[in-house]
Design a protein around this motif. Structure first.
Motif, PDB file in Angstrom:
ATOM      1  N   GLN A 144      -6.226  63.700  26.964  1.00  0.00           N
ATOM      2  CA  GLN A 144      -5.293  62.420  26.695  1.00  0.00           C
ATOM      3  C   GLN A 144      -5.174  62.223  25.236  1.00  0.00           C
ATOM      4  O   GLN A 144      -6.035  62.514  24.559  1.00  0.00           O
ATOM      5  CB  GLN A 144      -6.228  61.133  27.398  1.00  0.00           C
ATOM      6  N   LYS A 145      -4.195  61.771  24.749  1.00  0.00           N
ATOM      7  CA  LYS A 145      -3.843  61.595  23.392  1.00  0.00           C
ATOM      8  C   LYS A 145      -3.419  60.052  23.283  1.00  0.00           C
ATOM      9  O   LYS A 145      -2.535  59.602  24.000  1.00  0.00           O
ATOM     10  CB  LYS A 145      -2.682  62.572  22.820  1.00  0.00           C
ATOM     11  N   TYR A 146      -3.850  59.338  22.271  1.00  0.00           N
ATOM     12  CA  TYR A 146      -3.646  57.921  22.113  1.00  0.00           C
ATOM     13  C   TYR A 146      -2.912  57.913  20.853  1.00  0.00           C
ATOM     14  O   TYR A 146      -3.784  58.454  19.845  1.00  0.00           O
ATOM     15  CB  TYR A 146      -4.911  57.146  22.184  1.00  0.00           C
ATOM     16  N   ARG A 162       3.696  65.254  10.310  1.00  0.00           N
ATOM     17  CA  ARG A 162       3.815  63.848  10.982  1.00  0.00           C
ATOM     18  C   ARG A 162       4.053  63.961  12.360  1.00  0.00           C
ATOM     19  O   ARG A 162       4.910  64.681  12.994  1.00  0.00           O
ATOM     20  CB  ARG A 162       5.075  62.949  10.323  1.00  0.00           C
ATOM     21  N   GLY A 163       3.362  63.099  13.411  1.00  0.00           N
ATOM     22  CA  GLY A 163       3.300  63.109  14.828  1.00  0.00           C
ATOM     23  C   GLY A 163       2.413  64.604  15.322  1.00  0.00           C
ATOM     24  O   GLY A 163       2.760  64.536  16.401  1.00  0.00           O
ATOM     25  N   GLY A 164       1.810  64.988  14.462  1.00  0.00           N
ATOM     26  CA  GLY A 164       1.206  66.171  14.760  1.00  0.00           C
ATOM     27  C   GLY A 164       0.038  66.103  15.954  1.00  0.00           C
ATOM     28  O   GLY A 164      -0.531  67.088  16.438  1.00  0.00           O
ATOM     29  N   SER A 165      -0.569  64.685  16.011  1.00  0.00           N
ATOM     30  CA  SER A 165      -1.575  64.651  17.098  1.00  0.00           C
ATOM     31  C   SER A 165      -0.931  65.036  18.519  1.00  0.00           C
ATOM     32  O   SER A 165      -1.753  65.525  19.326  1.00  0.00           O
ATOM     33  CB  SER A 165      -1.952  63.195  17.150  1.00  0.00           C
ATOM     34  N   ASP A 166       0.204  64.910  18.516  1.00  0.00           N
ATOM     35  CA  ASP A 166       0.965  65.500  20.055  1.00  0.00           C
ATOM     36  C   ASP A 166       0.439  66.957  20.091  1.00  0.00           C
ATOM     37  O   ASP A 166       0.144  67.490  21.323  1.00  0.00           O
ATOM     38  CB  ASP A 166       2.466  65.320  20.175  1.00  0.00           C
ATOM     39  N   THR A 167       0.838  67.617  19.010  1.00  0.00           N
ATOM     40  CA  THR A 167       0.686  69.034  19.048  1.00  0.00           C
ATOM     41  C   THR A 167      -0.987  69.437  19.327  1.00  0.00           C
ATOM     42  O   THR A 167      -1.110  70.391  20.171  1.00  0.00           O
ATOM     43  CB  THR A 167       1.308  69.787  17.774  1.00  0.00           C
TER      44      THR A 167
HETATM   45 MG    MG Z   1       3.705  60.140  17.744  1.00  0.00          MG
END
Ligand code: MG
Ligand code: ASP
Length: 409
Positions: free
Chosen positions: A6-8, A150-155
């Motif tokens: 899971q990613k928050y 940026r937004g790298g947590s999705d990856t």
């Molecule tokens: Mg994001």
């Protein structure tokens, strides 16, 4: 019992109260017997704050040091979440990207994940821990901290799901899924139950901020089952990103409408129509590292033609200057004109492959509203038009309606 990643995102962990909500959700999944690896972003606003702070020390921050710094945002969230879980009686342990050993290349600020070591996480999972991992970061060959853009947590979360062979990767965010278009512009916009990878790739590249484009690429490559859901809502099923159009799925010709105001248009007028001209115009632009999106060259008459293309709005002035000073005199063009009051509106759908007449329907709908199309570009599953910025919202609304996106298929 299944292994779920899971990613928050930042807003979901934006305060202690919200982190505690996330911990409650995780505890419920644990109670169902699932094993969980949880990836967190920095608390909302934190990455921006750190970037601004860095600029105070060095106008153009050293890329390696910048990664050392901005990676700390996630390190704070991961510890706060672990503590909240432990406080609730749930066994939890947190790790930075380097501790897990998420190996990346050494392209600081935009590194790519090369390999993920799973031993440590697997051992903790087997011992009944929830494993909390800092998103957005890894470590290079030399042991330096890297970040993924940026937004790298999705990856990060998709990469962990692939490496651990998780059953599903769930991205919890502040919207409850992927919509047919932005509900702020079209209140009738609907949440999609499913969307294909290809469609999601197009939407992400067209500026939809729901998922980092690299995470979608990664999920497609490693066949990770990916789902986008809201962290503020109970029991929603979000949007599942699927691999194939299968019989049971929604069969819409068009799945979504994207739009952005990120581009500007430039036109070189009165260009001699001869071999090498496109290269002479776009060569210097590419050398200056300016990305070009749409390109149009008219059929020449009297040996002359016009040549138009779009660039990012931030590069508009630089592009105009270069064309006027270097290109125009060199190729003997009559003039260079341009404007940044434009918008790009795109319809996306895999159904386009099997139906004809989608483009003409789009153009007719725009024509009926008197909206002039300045440029057109297409891919196999996308049609984009450039229109005057002031008609953007109207264009999105009428296309949403004419392709029946407000009605469930
Ligand atoms: Mg994001
Ligand atoms: N905190 C990082 C960012 O704001 C990474 C992420 O949130 O995915 O871009």
């Amino acid at each position: 019992m299944a292994l779920i990643v899971q990613k928050y995102g930042g807003t979901s962990v934006g305060s202690i109260e919200r982190i505690k909500n996330v911990a409650c959700r995780i505890a419920r999944f644990r109670a169902l017997g699932h094993q969980l690896v949880v990836v967190v972003s920095a608390m909302s606003g934190e990455t921006n704050r750190l970037l601004a702070l860095a600029k105070g020390a060095q106008a153009d921050p050293n890329p390696r040091e910048l990664d050392v710094m901005v990676s700390t945002g996630e390190q704070v969230s991961m510890a706060l979440l672990s503590m909240s879980l432990i406080e609730m009686g749930v066994k939890a342990k947190s790790y930075t990207g380097a501790q897990v050993r998420i190996h990346t290349d050494n392209a600081y600020n935009k590194a790519r994940i090369l390999k993920v070591d799973t031993e440590r996480m697997q051992a903790d999972l087997d011992a009944g821990y929830v494993v909390v991992v800092a998103g957005f970061q890894g470590v290079d060959e030399t042991g330096s901290i890297t970040t993924l853009g940026r937004g790298g947590s999705d990856t990060t979360s998709v990469a962990l799901a692939a490496a651990l062979k998780a059953k599903e990767c769930q991205i919890y965010t502040d919207v409850d899924g992927v919509y047919t278009t932005d509900p702020r512009i079209v209140p009738e916009a609907r949440r999609l139950k499913t969307i294909t990878f290809e469609e999601m790739m197009e939407l992400a590249s067209l500026g939809s901020k729901v998922l980092q484009i690299r995470s979608v690429e990664f999920a497609g490559k490693y066949k990770v089952r990916l789902r986008v859901l809201s962290s503020f809502e109970e029991g929603g099923e979000g949007t599942l990103i699927t691999f194939e159009e299968d019989e049971n799925m929604e069969q819409a010709i068009i799945s979504g409408i994207a739009f952005n105001r990120d581009e500007a248009k430039v036109t070189v007028l009165g260009v001699p129509d001869r071999p090498g001209i496109a290269y002479q115009i776009l060569g210097p632009i590419a050398d200056a590292n300016i990305d070009v999106d749409m390109i149009i060259q008219n059929v020449g008459s009297d040996g002359m033609t016009d040549f138009s293309f779009t660039v990012h709005r931030n590069e508009f002035v630089r592009t105009m200057d270069m064309l006027k000073s270097q290109v125009q005199p060199h190729i003997g063009a009559r003039d260079v004109v341009g404007g940044d009051r434009i918008a790009k509106v795109s319809i996306v759908g895999v159904g386009m492959r099997s139906y004809v007449g989608i483009a003409s329907k789009m153009f007719r709908s725009l024509a009926e509203e008197g909206i002039n199309i300045q440029m057109i570009s297409t891919s196999e599953i996308r049609i984009s038009v450039i229109v005057d910025e002031k008609y953007m919202e109207l264009a999105v609304r009428i296309l949403h309606k004419s392709f029946d996106l407000d009605q469930a298929p």
